[in-house]
Design a protein around this motif. Structure first.
Motif, short mmCIF file in Angstrom:
data_model
loop_
_atom_site.label_atom_id
_atom_site.label_comp_id
_atom_site.label_asym_id
_atom_site.label_seq_id
_atom_site.Cartn_x
_atom_site.Cartn_y
_atom_site.Cartn_z
N UNK A 159 55.76 109.65 46.56
CA UNK A 159 55.22 110.42 45.44
C UNK A 159 54.02 111.21 45.96
N UNK A 160 54.10 112.54 45.83
CA UNK A 160 53.01 113.37 46.36
C UNK A 160 52.45 114.33 45.32
N UNK A 161 53.16 114.52 44.24
CA UNK A 161 52.70 115.45 43.23
C UNK A 161 52.34 114.70 41.95
N UNK A 162 51.41 115.25 41.21
CA UNK A 162 51.00 114.63 39.96
C UNK A 162 52.19 114.51 39.00
N UNK A 163 53.09 115.51 39.03
CA UNK A 163 54.26 115.45 38.15
C UNK A 163 55.17 114.29 38.52
N UNK A 164 55.27 113.98 39.82
CA UNK A 164 56.08 112.84 40.24
C UNK A 164 55.48 111.54 39.71
N UNK A 165 54.17 111.40 39.79
CA UNK A 165 53.51 110.20 39.28
C UNK A 165 53.71 110.09 37.78
N UNK A 166 53.71 111.21 37.08
CA UNK A 166 53.94 111.21 35.63
C UNK A 166 55.36 110.73 35.32
N UNK A 167 56.34 111.14 36.14
CA UNK A 167 57.72 110.68 35.93
C UNK A 167 57.80 109.17 36.05
N UNK A 168 57.14 108.61 37.06
CA UNK A 168 57.16 107.15 37.24
C UNK A 168 56.47 106.46 36.07
N UNK A 169 55.42 107.04 35.57
CA UNK A 169 54.73 106.50 34.39
C UNK A 169 55.67 106.52 33.19
N UNK A 170 56.42 107.62 33.03
CA UNK A 170 57.38 107.72 31.93
C UNK A 170 58.45 106.63 32.02
N UNK A 171 58.95 106.39 33.24
CA UNK A 171 59.98 105.37 33.43
C UNK A 171 59.43 103.99 33.09
N UNK A 172 58.24 103.68 33.58
CA UNK A 172 57.63 102.37 33.29
C UNK A 172 57.44 102.19 31.79
N UNK A 173 56.97 103.23 31.11
CA UNK A 173 56.78 103.16 29.66
C UNK A 173 58.12 102.94 28.95
N UNK A 174 59.15 103.70 29.37
CA UNK A 174 60.47 103.57 28.74
C UNK A 174 61.04 102.17 28.93
N UNK A 175 60.94 101.61 30.14
CA UNK A 175 61.46 100.27 30.39
C UNK A 175 60.74 99.25 29.52
N UNK A 176 59.43 99.39 29.42
CA UNK A 176 58.64 98.47 28.59
C UNK A 176 59.08 98.55 27.13
N UNK A 177 59.23 99.77 26.62
CA UNK A 177 59.65 99.94 25.22
C UNK A 177 61.04 99.36 24.99
N UNK A 178 61.93 99.56 25.94
CA UNK A 178 63.30 99.06 25.80
C UNK A 178 63.31 97.53 25.78
N UNK A 179 62.58 96.91 26.71
CA UNK A 179 62.54 95.45 26.77
C UNK A 179 61.87 94.84 25.53
N UNK A 180 60.95 95.59 24.91
CA UNK A 180 60.23 95.08 23.74
C UNK A 180 60.89 95.45 22.41
N UNK A 181 61.92 96.27 22.44
CA UNK A 181 62.58 96.69 21.20
C UNK A 181 63.23 95.49 20.52
N UNK A 182 63.10 95.43 19.20
CA UNK A 182 63.68 94.30 18.46
C UNK A 182 65.19 94.23 18.65
N UNK A 183 65.84 95.37 18.83
CA UNK A 183 67.30 95.37 19.03
C UNK A 183 67.71 94.74 20.35
#
Length: 112
Positions: free
Chosen positions: A73-97
């Protein structure tokens, strides 16, 4: 004959598919366990014939900003993508469904 890809697809057919509604970057998460028997591997101290359970969490993501060759990861946008993925995985694992599947995952990771 069947390819390695075909074999893996057969093994994960019965995996649970988690609800990813609302995810920006994660298109699918599958959870399952495989009952396997080890092969001897002296490099890692693994004995042959031991029955093991392999817990698998298969996460499919879209990372358009990262180099396909696995460049760091060398660009700020790349780091943002990884942040998005981590957030999405967390939301999915915590979803009541997904509560039952997440609980099975947690239980599978506890030392037996």
């Amino acid at each position: 004959g069947a390819t390695a890809y075909d074999h893996v697809q057969m093994l994960i057919t019965d995996f649970t598919v988690m609800d990813t509604i609302g995810s920006q970057r994660v298109s699918a998460i599958q959870f399952g366990q495989l009952q396997l028997v080890t092969r001897a591997n002296p490099w890692f101290g693994i004995e042959e014939g031991r029955n093991v359970t392999l817990t698998v969490l298969n996460v499919n993501v879209t990372l358009g900003g990262l180099d396909a060759e696995g460049a760091p990861v060398v660009a700020e946008t790349d780091a943002t993508l990884l942040q998005d993925v981590a957030r999405d995985i967390t939301k999915i694992l915590c979803a009541s469904s997904n509560n039952a599947t997440t609980q099975r995952l947690v239980q599978s990771l506890k030392k037996q």
